[in-house]
Structures are given as structure tokens and as C-alpha cells.
Write a protein that holds these residues in place. Structure first.
Motif, short mmCIF file in Angstrom:
data_model
loop_
_atom_site.label_atom_id
_atom_site.label_comp_id
_atom_site.label_asym_id
_atom_site.label_seq_id
_atom_site.Cartn_x
_atom_site.Cartn_y
_atom_site.Cartn_z
N LEU A 1 2.22 -44.14 -8.14
CA LEU A 1 2.83 -43.45 -9.29
C LEU A 1 3.09 -42.01 -8.87
N CYS A 2 4.35 -41.71 -8.59
CA CYS A 2 4.71 -40.39 -8.07
C CYS A 2 5.66 -39.71 -9.06
N ALA A 3 5.18 -38.68 -9.73
CA ALA A 3 5.98 -38.01 -10.76
C ALA A 3 5.42 -36.61 -11.01
N PRO A 4 6.20 -35.74 -11.68
CA PRO A 4 5.71 -34.39 -11.97
C PRO A 4 4.50 -34.40 -12.89
N PRO A 5 3.85 -33.26 -13.06
CA PRO A 5 2.69 -33.20 -13.97
C PRO A 5 3.12 -33.52 -15.40
N GLY A 6 2.22 -34.18 -16.11
CA GLY A 6 2.47 -34.42 -17.53
C GLY A 6 3.26 -35.66 -17.85
N PHE A 7 3.41 -36.58 -16.90
CA PHE A 7 4.13 -37.82 -17.16
C PHE A 7 3.18 -39.00 -17.45
N GLY A 8 1.91 -38.72 -17.68
CA GLY A 8 0.97 -39.76 -18.12
C GLY A 8 0.54 -40.72 -17.03
N LYS A 9 0.55 -40.28 -15.77
CA LYS A 9 0.20 -41.19 -14.67
C LYS A 9 -1.24 -41.65 -14.78
N THR A 10 -2.16 -40.71 -14.96
CA THR A 10 -3.58 -41.04 -15.00
C THR A 10 -3.91 -41.92 -16.19
N GLN A 11 -3.38 -41.56 -17.37
CA GLN A 11 -3.67 -42.34 -18.57
C GLN A 11 -3.13 -43.76 -18.46
N LEU A 12 -1.97 -43.90 -17.83
CA LEU A 12 -1.40 -45.23 -17.66
C LEU A 12 -2.31 -46.09 -16.79
N LEU A 13 -2.81 -45.54 -15.68
CA LEU A 13 -3.70 -46.32 -14.83
C LEU A 13 -5.00 -46.67 -15.55
#
Length: 703
Positions: A22-34
Motif C-alpha cells: 500500500l503505497c500512498a501519501p500520508p492520510g490515505f488510511g493505509k494503516t487503518q485499512l490493514l
């Protein structure tokens, strides 16, 4: 607060690859999604790296601790243990942008282990320097970027509903356009939108602080300077940046900013071009001083013009206070340009910023201005503009002279049609079509559409259908998607008149699906389609759905497309009257008239339809009054001391509307609605809204 992302979780579960990146700028919900995806999973080991520099030794020590192994375990021993571990989900959260070669090599070895039940999940802001190509060839890489991780419109609305349940449709649309699905931006800006304190021209303090910590602190000085410049451009590419910052390696820096996920989003249908998320651009604009900003704009208008992006070049020229340059660029705009997105509003804004003689310096600019004025309902100004064409007559070339006159007749026919003089409109449009050639296809199409609308008004539906079929073929042969949408809007109207409501609904739905690509950009043509959908819903008795479509359409059409704005408020009045909210219907008609006055619209465009709707509302009100039971006729309507406005507020609250939605519907402030609600409770002896509604129903105030 997390909004479920079922489509992404389903994708992650379906695509069980060795590496899920999951490669995206800060604040795109990567951690919460995982976290949400891994909730039911067992044998999950989570390692938070925080974007901080790592060595092979420090990373190995953290992993050993997370696995419950000895902190002295060597990197090789860790790999051996993981290979024997069986089912294991290894999460590396916020991997740093760059890592030493030996650590990258260790990750390559990790991803190549023979354990078939090992899954590695990584969140990062920059694509790691691993052998990802090998994983792609083996079918063992699933990669999600900002485009997939951005909130969808319905997810954005759902998050706003959770955080601010009283937010209305307009706030949700504005937030969507400002944040483009960026979750962190939505959460940071929502309080300011709800309290109506957000000002696009002023940097938002909390957002600026966030950007300082999460973005700017990670950039070099050159990268920051280019980023501050990009905040003033509606779009950018490596080629453009190379011309604007050639001494600083602009193309290289632009590529670096994209690589490190500096909140740049790719543009739909424009490969190689990106733009900053609108709210981010607004927050950073004050960072560039006036003198270098003006130099940047002058270079930008020249470079954008050379690259064929004339509308952006015009905007930069005007901001650099070079209106003559802007006018010269406007000569190159295609006349279909005015149909796209919010270009009509942009052109009307340009007109306010430019001297009249510049906009009347050539027939082409006069055509462009006249079309904009006609589409905006400013008929007197359009007529005065068209009269300026006489300065160019006669032309020395007879053929060009005839074309000029024919184009003048086409526009003059449109002018007569909008003023309600159908006979003169028909004569001018028919005469124009006899002398226009293929180069004037847009004028031919507009004449056909005007003649088709006239035929529909006269009940000649077969004639209207033939004209619209010709127009549709013409639009398609010219490859103009915007012109095709314009014609299909009239075709949907014809289908409704023919009693083919289902076909009309299918056509409108299909056109809206085709226009979904520009989802974050307001578009008057999309607004027109939404309003037609609302009209169909009213005819079929689906008033709630109709009202939602009207509000969505209003956001799309903006303030410049007066005919569409008028249609929206007439529909709102019709919906209110169907619900027997007659005072509310009159308020909508008052607002329609106010909006027409504010936009300087010719009376011919709105006076008659508003008057007809007022009469219809009054008739419906009389009929409703006559049908009331006689037993109640001797009882005052407001027997409990409620004022008419309090009854209106109570009715809307009883329908389940929020305080903000009631205020928006009645054109009063939220505080005024709350005051009315408090007075209602006092007069009805209620403590809560539900008690007041139940009491009002028992007393006959509410049906």
C-alpha cells in the motif's frame, strides 16, 4: 473513526499475494485499512517503523522483539525462523522512503522465502527499492496506490455523516471537491466547513500544521520550492516543470515529488499530468513570495500555451496582469470548450477581469463571448455583443462574409428562442443552416437543437426526433463528447414527452455513467442531467429521491448557468407543493427570482415560468384547503400558538431532516432553526423533538 472499505478488504482477501503493498501519501488510511483487513486473521506480527531511517541491525532487532525471539537473533536466523513458521502475516507499517542496500537485500530474501503461507504487508509513502519486478512476473505482488485508496464519493459522504450528521449535501460536495477522497484532509477540514469558517483564500491553520509535519519536513529545499510553485498551477507535468525550473532540474524534482507521494494526484484522461489536492494547494499558496510568483506565472502562461493548454495559460496570464496576452490565447479556444466542466463560469469570470475592447477584437472572440452570455441567460448583453460583429462587415472574401452572417444568424436565432419569440428563432436558425458549412458544425448543432425544442413545444415530436438524430450524428462525427451530452439531454426530454419515461431514465443514467470520470470536477452538463433525473422522479412520485438529485444538480451547475439554476428551484418548489409545504414552495420561487436578479438574467428567461409555478402552487393550496375535514374548518390552523414558520420547521423535522438541512431548505441559519425548535417544544410542552412531533400529530397540526 474508520469508514469500512469492503471493496478494498475483498480485494486484499481475494488477491492473496506474497507482498501486498500500500503505497500512498500520508492520510490515505493505509494503516487503518490493514488493521480492518487483518482483524479476523491469526498469527499477525505488526512492526511499526514510523518512516524513520533503519539499518539492517535495528530493523532485525525490532522484528525479533515482535516475534518474541532473542534480540540477539541475526538477520539470517530470523529468515530461517520465518521460513519454518507456517502461516504468518508480517506487517511493516510506514516503511521509510529510503533504506541502505543491505536492508533492501534482506527484504528481497524475505520475499523469496519458500514458506507458502507467508504474507508480507507493507505501507509506505514511496515505492521501496526491492526486486518488485520479480514478484510481478511471479504473480506475487498486489499494489494499491492513492487512486485505489482514495475515498469513493459514497465513502466520503458516509464519513461526514458519522462525524457531522447534520451536514447538508452542499457541505459534502464541497468537501469532496476540496479533498478529492483524501481522508486526512476531509477530517481536518470538516469542522471549518460545518461552522462555515473555511475560506479557500486563507490557509487553514490545522491543515498547514499537518502538512508541515507529514510532508514538508521530509522534502529538500528545492522540492519545497517547486511544490510551492505547483500550488499556483491547476496542473503540471515533468515537461512543464522542466521549462519553469530549468536551472533547478524541474523535471527531476517533479518526478521526485511524485515518487515521495507529495499529495499530487494524477489527472483523469491526461497521462503524465498531475495536480495538488485542491485543499493542499490552497494551504501552500502563501509560501511563494509575490515577485517569484509573478515570474512563475509569466513563464507558465508561455509554456502552457506552447503545450496546447490554453485555458490554463489564459488564467496564468490574467493572474500575471497581462490581459492582452490572455485575449490572444483566447483566440485559440475551440468553441466546444465552453461546454466542458465549469468553463462557462471561468469564461464569465474572465470577462469581468478584461476590458471590453479586448473581447471584441475579433469575430471569434465575439462568438465565444456571445455564446457564454446566451448560455448564462444575459440576453441584452449577448445582443450588444453580437452587434459588434457589424464592425467586421463586409469581409473582402464573399465566402467568409457569408459564413460570418450565417454564424450571426445562428446566435441571433438562439437569442430569439430564449426570449420566447419562436417564430423569429425558427426563421434565423433555418436561414443559418442553409449557409453554414462543416467548419461551423457547432452552430449547425445549436440551430438543430433550438429547432427541435421549438418542435417539441409545438407538439411536432416526429420533427423534433429527426432534428435530434441529425444533431447526434453530427456531434459523434466531430468526436465531441460534450456536444453529444447536450443533444442526449434534449433526446431525454423528447422521450419524456413521448411517454417513454423508462427509456429517458436509461439514457440519463448512461450519460451520467460516462461522465463519472471527472468525479471531483463540477460540470453544468452533469447538473442538467441530474435535474432531468429529478424531474422524472417527481413524475413518478419519488419526491425524496427527486430532491436529492436537485441538490446534487445545483452543486454541479454553479452560479453561472442561470437556466439550469432556475430549473432546480422550480423543481424544489414543485416538490414542496406536492408535499403540501406551500409556504416553502413560495420560498423556493422567491429564491429563484433572487438568483436571477443576482446573476443579471434577462426577465424573459425567468418571469413567465416563475409566475406559472406561483399560480400552480396557489391552486394546489386552495385544493388542499378545500379537502380539509369540515370538523376542523372552525379551528385555527395554528391553534397551539405555533407561527406558520414554526409549523414549517416542525414538518421538516418530522420528515427526519437535520437542523442544517431544515435551514438550507428554508434559507434560514442553523441558529434560527434551533430557536424555532426550542419555541416549538415550549409551546407544545415537549422536552424532545420526538415528543413535539407526536404531540403535533395528535393535535392535527401534522398529518
Amino acid at each position: 473513526m474508520f469508514v469500512p472499505r469492503p471493496h478494498l478488504c475483498t480485494l486484499l482477501r481475494r488477491e492473496q499475494r506474497r507482498l501486498q503493498l500500500l503505497c500512498a501519501p500520508p492520510g490515505f488510511g493505509k494503516t487503518q485499512l490493514l488493521r480492518h483487513y487483518l482483524e479476523p486473521a491469526t498469527n499477525v506480527v505488526w512492526l511499526t517503523l514510523g518512516g524513520q531511517p533503519q539499518t539492517l541491525q535495528t530493523c532485525s532487532a525490532k522484528l525479533a522483539e515482535a516475534l518474541g525471539l532473542s534480540l540477539q537473533s541475526s538477520p539470517e536466523a530470523l529468515l530461517a525462523w520465518i521460513e519454518r513458521a507456517g502461516t504468518l502475516h508480517l506487517v511493516f507499517d510506514d516503511v521509510p522512503a529510503s533504506m541502505p542496500a543491505e536492508l533492501n537485500l534482506w527484504f528481497d530474501r524475505l520475499l523469496a522465502l519458500a514458506n507458502p503461507r507467508l504474507q508480507v504487508l507493507v505501507t509506505c509513502r514511496r515505492r521501496p527499492d526491492w526486486n518488485l519486478a520479480r514478484l510481478v512476473l511471479m504473480g506475487q505482488l498486489l499494489e494499491l496506490d492513492a487512486r485505489q485508496l482514495a475515498l469513493r464519493r459514497e465513502e466520503s459522504d458516509a464519513l461526514v455523516s458519522l462525524l457531522a450528521p447534520d451536514s447538508d449535501t452542499i457541505i459534502r460536495q464541497q468537501l469532496w471537491q476540496a479533498t478529492a477522497g483524501w481522508c486526512a484532509g476531509l477530517r481536518l477540514l470538516l469542522p471549518a466547513f460545518v461552522t462555515q469558517t473555511y475560506r479557500p483564500e486563507q490557509p487553514h491553520a490545522v491543515l498547514v500544521q499537518y502538512l508541515e509535519r507529514e510532508l514538508l519536513a521530509r522534502l529538500t529545499e528545492d522540492q519545497q520550492q517547486v511544490l510551492f510553485g505547483l500550488a499556483h498551477l491547476s496542473k503540471a507535468s515533468a515537461e512543464l516543470c522542466e521549462q519553469l525550473w530549468e536551472g533547478q532540474g524541474g523535471a527531476r524534482v517533479f518526478t521526485q515529488l511524485n515518487d515521495c507521494q507529495a499529495l499530487l494526484i494524477p489527472l483523469e484522461h491526461q497521462p503524465q499530468w498531475s495536480c495538488l489536492i485542491p485543499a493542499v494547494a490552497q494551504a501552500l499558496q502563501e509560501r511563494l513570495p509575490a515577485a517569484p510568483l509573478n515570474r512563475l506565472r509569466l513563464r507558465a502562461c508561455q509554456a502552457l500555451s506552447a503545450l496546447g493548454h490554453l485555458d490554463d495559460a489564459i488564467e496564468q496570464a490574467l493572474r500575471a496582469e497581462q490581459p492582452e496576452v490572455a485575449a490572444s490565447y483566447m483566440e485559440g479556444l475551440w468553441l466546444t470548450w465552453i461546454l466542458r466542466e465549469q468553463h462557462l463560469g471561468r469564461l464569465m469570470t474572465w470577462r469581468e477581469r478584461m476590458a471590453p475592447h479586448l473581447l471584441e477584437s475579433s469575430p471569434r472572440l465575439i462568438y465565444l463571448s456571445a455564446k457564454a452570455l446566451l448560455f448564462s441567460g444575459r440576453l441584452d448583453e449577448a445582443q450588444a455583443c453580437l452587434q459588434q460583429l457589424s464592425r467586421f462587415l463586409p469581409l473582402p472574401n464573399p465566402r467568409r462574409n457569408q459564413r460570418l452572417l450565417a454564424n450571426w444568424q445562428a446566435l441571433f436565432g438562439t437569442l430569439h428562442a430564449l426570449r420566447g419569440d419562436s417564430e423569429q428563432a425558427r426563421l434565423h436558425c433555418q436561414a443559418a443552416c442553409r449557409h453554414l458549412n462543416r467548419e461551423d458544425w457547432l452552430s449547425i448543432l445549436l440551430c438543430h437543437c433550438m429547432l427541435a425544442r421549438d418542435a417539441m413545444h409545438r407538439g411536432e415530436l416526429t420533427e423534433a426526433q429527426a432534428l435530434l438524430e441529425q444533431s447526434l450524428e453530427l456531434a459523434r462525427r466531430q468526436g465531441s463528447r460534450e456536444a453529444e451530452v447536450l443533444v442526449n439531454s434534449d433526446r431525454a426530454r423528447l422521450m419524456m414527452l413521448q411517454g417513454h419515461a423508462h427509456q429517458a431514465q436509461s439514457l440519463l443514467h448512461s450519460e451520467l455513467e460516462h461522465m463519472a470520470g471527472t468525479r471531483t470536477v463540477a460540470c453544468p452538463l452533469r447538473g442538467r442531467l441530474l435535474l432531468q433525473q429529478a424531474e422524472l422522479s417527481v413524475q413518478q412520485g419519488r419526491l425524496g429521491e427527486a430532491e436529492q438529485r436537485v441538490h446534487e444538480g445545483l452543486v454541479q451547475v454553479g452560479d453561472c448557468c442561470a437556466p439550469f439554476v432556475l430549473s432546480a428551484y422550480l423543481l424544489l418548489a414543485q416538490i414542496a407543493a406536492h408535499g403540501q409545504a406551500f409556504d416553502q414552495a413560495q420560498l423556493h420561487l422567491d429564491e429563484a427570482e433572487r438568483r436571477m436578479h443576482w446573476a443579471r438574467i434577462d426577465r424573459a428567461c425567468y418571469q413567465r415560468p416563475i409566475a406559472e409555478h406561483r399560480q400552480r402552487v396557489q391552486r394546489l393550496e386552495r385544493e388542499a384547503s378545500a379537502q380539509r375535514p369540515e370538523s376542523r374548518s372552525s379551528v385555527p390552523d395554528y391553534q397551539d400558538g405555533l407561527t406558520p414558520r414554526e409549523v414549517s420547521v416542525l414538518k421538516l423535522l418530522a420528515e427526519g431532516m437535520s437542523v442544517r438541512e431544515v435551514g438550507s431548505r428554508l434559507f434560514i441559519s442553523v441558529n434560527t432553526v434551533k430557536t424555532h425548535a426550542k419555541n416549538i417544544n415550549v409551546k407544545l410542552g415537549a422536552c424532545r423533538r420526538t415528543q413535539a412531533i407526536n404531540s403535533a400529530k395528535a393535535m392535527g397540526i401534522l398529518a
